[in-house]
Motif scaffolding. Structure first.
Motif, short mmCIF file in Angstrom:
data_model
loop_
_atom_site.label_atom_id
_atom_site.label_comp_id
_atom_site.label_asym_id
_atom_site.label_seq_id
_atom_site.Cartn_x
_atom_site.Cartn_y
_atom_site.Cartn_z
N VAL A 296 32.70 21.17 -11.29
CA VAL A 296 33.69 21.64 -10.32
C VAL A 296 35.06 21.64 -10.99
O VAL A 296 35.43 20.68 -11.66
CB VAL A 296 33.71 20.75 -9.06
CG1 VAL A 296 34.72 21.30 -8.04
CG2 VAL A 296 32.33 20.66 -8.43
N ARG A 381 33.92 31.45 5.49
CA ARG A 381 33.20 30.16 5.40
C ARG A 381 31.68 30.27 5.33
O ARG A 381 31.03 29.73 4.44
CB ARG A 381 33.63 29.33 6.60
CG ARG A 381 33.02 27.98 6.73
CD ARG A 381 33.58 27.29 7.95
NE ARG A 381 33.31 28.04 9.18
CZ ARG A 381 34.24 28.34 10.09
NH1 ARG A 381 35.48 28.00 9.91
NH2 ARG A 381 33.92 29.02 11.17
N ILE A 396 35.98 29.30 -4.50
CA ILE A 396 36.63 29.08 -3.21
C ILE A 396 38.13 29.30 -3.41
O ILE A 396 38.82 28.45 -3.99
CB ILE A 396 36.35 27.68 -2.64
CG1 ILE A 396 34.84 27.46 -2.50
CG2 ILE A 396 37.03 27.50 -1.29
CD1 ILE A 396 34.45 26.13 -1.88
N GLU A 399 41.57 26.96 -1.61
CA GLU A 399 40.65 25.89 -1.20
C GLU A 399 41.26 24.92 -0.19
O GLU A 399 40.53 24.23 0.52
CB GLU A 399 40.14 25.13 -2.42
CG GLU A 399 41.17 24.24 -3.12
CD GLU A 399 41.39 22.89 -2.45
OE1 GLU A 399 40.50 22.45 -1.71
OE2 GLU A 399 42.46 22.30 -2.67
N TYR A 404 38.14 26.46 6.20
CA TYR A 404 36.86 26.19 5.55
C TYR A 404 36.08 25.08 6.25
O TYR A 404 34.92 24.85 5.96
CB TYR A 404 37.07 25.81 4.08
CG TYR A 404 37.44 26.99 3.21
CD1 TYR A 404 36.67 28.14 3.19
CD2 TYR A 404 38.57 26.95 2.40
CE1 TYR A 404 37.01 29.23 2.40
CE2 TYR A 404 38.92 28.04 1.60
CZ TYR A 404 38.14 29.17 1.61
OH TYR A 404 38.47 30.25 0.83
N HIS A 413 32.12 21.30 6.00
CA HIS A 413 33.22 21.83 5.19
C HIS A 413 32.58 22.66 4.08
O HIS A 413 31.74 22.16 3.32
CB HIS A 413 34.07 20.71 4.60
CG HIS A 413 35.42 21.17 4.13
ND1 HIS A 413 35.58 22.12 3.14
CD2 HIS A 413 36.68 20.82 4.52
CE1 HIS A 413 36.87 22.34 2.94
NE2 HIS A 413 37.56 21.57 3.75
N ARG A 415 33.62 23.62 1.30
CA ARG A 415 33.84 23.10 -0.05
C ARG A 415 32.75 22.10 -0.44
O ARG A 415 32.20 22.14 -1.54
CB ARG A 415 35.21 22.43 -0.12
CG ARG A 415 35.55 21.84 -1.48
CD ARG A 415 36.87 21.09 -1.40
NE ARG A 415 36.80 19.99 -0.45
CZ ARG A 415 37.81 19.60 0.33
NH1 ARG A 415 38.97 20.24 0.30
NH2 ARG A 415 37.66 18.58 1.15
N ASP A 416 32.40 21.20 0.49
CA ASP A 416 31.38 20.20 0.20
C ASP A 416 30.00 20.84 0.11
O ASP A 416 29.17 20.45 -0.72
CB ASP A 416 31.38 19.11 1.28
CG ASP A 416 32.69 18.33 1.29
OD1 ASP A 416 33.35 18.26 0.24
OD2 ASP A 416 33.06 17.81 2.36
N VAL A 429 31.62 25.58 -9.92
CA VAL A 429 32.44 25.80 -8.73
C VAL A 429 33.89 25.84 -9.16
O VAL A 429 34.36 24.94 -9.87
CB VAL A 429 32.23 24.68 -7.68
CG1 VAL A 429 33.12 24.94 -6.46
CG2 VAL A 429 30.78 24.59 -7.25
N LEU A 431 37.66 25.92 -7.54
CA LEU A 431 38.50 25.75 -6.36
C LEU A 431 39.90 26.21 -6.74
O LEU A 431 40.57 25.56 -7.55
CB LEU A 431 38.53 24.29 -5.91
CG LEU A 431 37.17 23.61 -5.71
CD1 LEU A 431 37.37 22.13 -5.41
CD2 LEU A 431 36.39 24.27 -4.59
N MET A 440 41.59 17.10 -3.04
CA MET A 440 41.16 17.64 -4.33
C MET A 440 42.17 17.33 -5.44
O MET A 440 41.80 17.03 -6.58
CB MET A 440 40.94 19.15 -4.22
CG MET A 440 39.73 19.54 -3.38
SD MET A 440 38.15 18.87 -3.99
CE MET A 440 37.97 17.40 -2.96
#
Length: 832
Positions: A296, A381, A396, A399, A404, A413, A415-416, A429, A431, A440
């Protein structure tokens, strides 16, 4: 006889477990993990999703109820997505049926029947005809053929039907409430070159348009939509129908994919040469994609730093390896401009998924992904659930956006979910944001401070704009000083002067006011009465166009009062400012000014966003005025001025994230100015110029803001230095809510005390706290009172998640008995 383990679509916690059903022999080849099935449940026939087909079932299948029907020829969910749904159910404490339903397009929800029909250009091979002569004959004779009938007549044909669907030889139709949800297009079927030449010789010379239509078909002999043919030769549909009536062509209603961008031509674009800074940022992402090792990355780049080009080239890298990519964009930033960037680079490989498409359009875009006709999904989303099988990259953008996080169950979420899905695929990934979320940023920049987050990104910085373009100059106007100078207007003297300057130069302006409507509340100056929603504890907003007072939570509306309903006084006044009032004030201050207003009221119709933004891009307006939807994803070369009215309007909301959101919004909207050759300027009007959020935005200083904000969060043990679970109870009776809330809080505290964790801790952090029950910040919505309990804990120290889940199971039974709604939000983003 096989067994199917089915999660039935009954979103209640006492039914949130799989039930075993026997699979009849004629459905054995059709049902697998991820299939939607119809099953008998509680005297009804309900929809369910198969989560497993256990080989050695412990229960004798002869003692089980049988599956009634299979609802899709190809399972809409892959085994990977089913496993992801099980993970989501545990992570966000929601029923598994709800998590799985969130992954399905709306067109697949509710009562459905599937039909199979040959595609108009289906070409059966000799091998097909030898292996399945009866099936092909039935499809040609009886089409469209109901899936359940096909499965009974040809139980061994499942693999062939699935293969033909993927090859495009068959089409899938869906009947929802006795209406085929497939789009039908009147299509001209040319009879062949010889017949067309005969027709051309027979048509009188005076029938010019008919002759032109036949000539066009001779040059383009493939089937074509009636309307498209009419447009191609500059005539009407009646001309084409006349040709069909004379027998020169056949006119058929043919199933067609609902492509929302079919009528748009996208100019192909080539990869741009990356700047030195972009290349350095791109390198680690490219390595992760090439090696398929996952990872990530937090791409922290100022507005205009070229993040989108990095996304595009990383996607190209994934596609070159035969993999797929998902790009998530906030709903309000999913503009035609953003879609165009991806469509122009990747063409028909792109599928777009967002709420402004119709259910049918979204369903066809989803099928395009599932059938392998798209390899890049761009959407809001829920696009994170795109049915890809070989994901190489997930992007994303923005982010930090709260959109989201879903606010209805399942309260996931994206992102998760992206990080978890990428882990399963070995995907990278990215962001991206100019103003990353505190969670983050802390996890990437300050991992030694032990921030509480499941996602641990690698930090990549892009601190400068491309092409050496400077960041716009930001000026803060203290509106208290404007009042002292006698200016009571909504525009400061400086903003008014700058607006006039842009109008004279022919340049454009973006104005942000994050309040829609005309006035934010209505009050009687005689008795103090304020117009409130009768169903919610919230003031009504005045909308001048409809002359209504409206509740923005439940939709209640009433006519504008002529006198005070309480005392009868005529001194009823409208206070506060909304976008409607600003639009009116602009017209008065600058006669002839051209204003486009974008808020929920003006963009509710389909295509409204594209219409207004296209008009602004074509310079048919001088000012783009709107709420936060004008702050993100817009890139206009002639915007040189951004004005922010009431910059501090959200600072005093009862939410610890209010300063962060204010800073993000100001920084994002400031980034709309000076993105091309012309320099930009930003005017921020505020009554709190010294506030950290506003002062940091003035200097584009994210690092300074983040340092102070994170220091405050650590002192208060707020995320990212603590975790939260919010439990909201809603009912018409307050005593019942208090009783159930106290029961929940006391049982949860008892579990913590038994584990020795309640309010204990080392150093500055409490390990576990239960706050409440107390009335929610908005105590009543839609005639239901709301009380809230908040669980605050350090995730690495205590098992609060498991304790909460166990206590909720006990609470749900009592709540259901009394009709109390229970809402659980793990890691909430909105505290209202």
């Amino acid at each position: 006889m096989k067994v199917a383990r089915v999660i039935v679509d009954v979103p209640s916690r006492d039914a949130d477990r799989p039930f075993d059903y026997a699979i009849p022999d004629h459905l054995a080849d059709w049902i697998e993990t991820g299939s939607r099935v119809a099953v008998p449940f509680g005297g009804r026939l309900l929809q369910g999703i198969v989560v497993a087909c256990p080989a050695g079932a412990e229960i004798d299948p002869s003692r089980l109820k049988p599956v009634e029907d299979v609802l899709d020829p190809v399972p809409p969910l892959s085994p990977e997505l089913v496993e992801l749904g099980e993970w989501m159910s545990r992570r966000w404490l929601c029923p598994l049926s709800v998590a799985l339903q969130a992954m399905l397009p709306s067109a697949l929800k509710g009562k459905t029947e599937k039909y199979i029909a040959p595609a108009p250009d289906a070409a059966w091979t000799e091998e097909d005809r030898r292996a399945y002569p009866g099936l092909i004959a039935a499809l040609q004779r009886q089409a469209p053929l109901k899936l359940s009938s096909l499965a009974r007549q040809f139980p061994g044909a499942a693999d062939a039907v699935k293969r033909w669907l993927k090859q495009g030889k068959l089409t899938e139709r869906q009947k929802v409430e006795d209406r085929l949800s497939v789009k039908k297009v009147l299509t001209v079927i040319p009879p062949g070159e010889d017949k067309l030449r005969e027709a051309l010789a027979s048509i009188p010379l005076r029938a010019v348009k008919q002759r032109e239509a036949i000539a066009y078909l001779l040059a383009h002999p493939e089937p074509i939509g009636q309307q498209k043919l009419a447009e191609a030769v500059g005539t009407t549909a009646s001309t084409i129908k006349a040709l069909a009536d004379k027998g020169y062509v056949a006119l058929e209603a043919v199933a067609a994919n609902r492509d929302p961008y079919a009528d748009r031509a996208f100019e192909p674009s080539a990869p741009m040469r990356l700047t030195e800074a972009q290349a350095a940022a791109f390198a680690p992402i490219a390595r992760a994609v090439d090696e398929g090792r996952g990872g990530v990355f937090l791409l922290h780049g100022v507005t205009g730093s070229g993040k989108t080009e990095i996304y595009l080239q990383a996607i190209q890298r994934a596609l070159a390896q035969g993999k797929e990519a998902i790009v998530l964009v906030p709903e309000i930033a999913l503009t035609p401009q953003m879609v165009e960037r991806f469509k122009s680079r990747f063409g028909d490989w792109v599928a777009v998924l967002h709420s402004r498409l119709s259910n049918g359009e979204r369903y066809d875009e989803w099928r395009k992904i599932r059938e392998g006709r798209a390899r890049v999904a761009v959407g809001a989303r829920s696009a994170i659930f795109a049915p890809f099988g070989r994901i190489g990259l997930i992007v994303i953008d923005e982010e930090h956006e709260s959109s989201y996080k879903q606010e209805e169950s399942p309260k996931y979420h994206a992102r998760d979910v992206a990080a978890e899905r990428a882990r399963r695929h070995g995907a990278a990934v990215v962001l991206g944001s100019a103003t990353p979320s505190m969670e983050m940023y802390a996890a990437a920049k300050y991992p030694e401070t032990r921030p509480e987050t499941d996602v641990r990104p690698v930090y990549i910085g892009l601190p400068e704009r491309v092409a050496d373009r400077p960041m716009p100059k930001v000026t803060i106007v203290d509106m208290r000083e404007e009042l002292r100078l006698g200016n009571r207007a909504m525009f400061s003297n400086l903003l008014k002067e700058k607006l006039a300057d842009r109008l004279q130069k022919g340049e454009q302006t973006v104005l942000l006011l994050n309040r829609r409507g005309y006035s934010t509340f209505v009050m009687c100056r005689s008795c103090g009465y304020t117009a409130q929603c009768p169903h919610c504890d919230i003031a009504l907003t005045y909308h001048r166009g409809s002359r209504n007072l409206r509740c923005h939570y439940c939709g209640y509306a009433e006519r504008e009062p002529e006198a005070c309903p309480s005392c009868g006084s005529a001194h009823i006044r409208f206070f506060g400012t909304g976008t409607q009032k600003v639009e009116e004030a602009l017209a008065l201050a600058f006669p002839g000014i051209r204003v486009i207003r974008m808020d929920v009221d003006t963009t509710s119709e389909k295509g409204a966003h594209e219409k207004w933004l296209t008009a602004f891009r074509e310079r048919r307006a001088d000012v783009l005025l709107g709420t936060q939807m004008v702050a993100k994803g817009l890139d206009f070369p002639y915007v040189t001025l951004v004005g922010v009215l009431a910059a501090d309007s959200a600072l005093r909301l009862p939410d610890f994230r209010a300063p962060e959101r204010t800073f993000q919004l100001l920084t994002q909207v400031a980034g709309r100015a000076g993105r091309h050759e012309l320099p930009g300027e930003v005017i921020i009007q505020t009554y709190e110029p010294e506030h950290l959020s506003i002062a940091s935005a003035q200097h584009h200083d994210y690092a300074a803001f983040a340092r102070e904000e994170l220091r405050h969060r650590r002192l208060m043990a707020y995320p990212p230095y603590g975790r939260l679970i919010a439990i909201t109870l809603a009912h018409e009776q307050v005593p019942l809510l208090l009783s159930l809330g106290e029961m929940f809080a006391s049982r949860l505290r008892a579990r913590a005390e038994a584990a020795g964790a309640a309010r204990a801790g080392s150093g500055e952090y409490p390990r576990f706290e239960v706050l409440g029950p107390v009335a929610s910040p908005i105590p009543r919505l839609k005639d239901r009172y709301r009380f809230q309990c908040m669980v605050k804990y350090r995730g690495e120290d205590v098992d609060a998640h498991a304790w909460t889940a166990q206590t909720l199971l006990e609470l749900t039974g009592a709540a259901k008995k009394h009709g109390v709604q229970v809402s659980v939000d793990v890691d909430p983003q909105m505290m209202l």
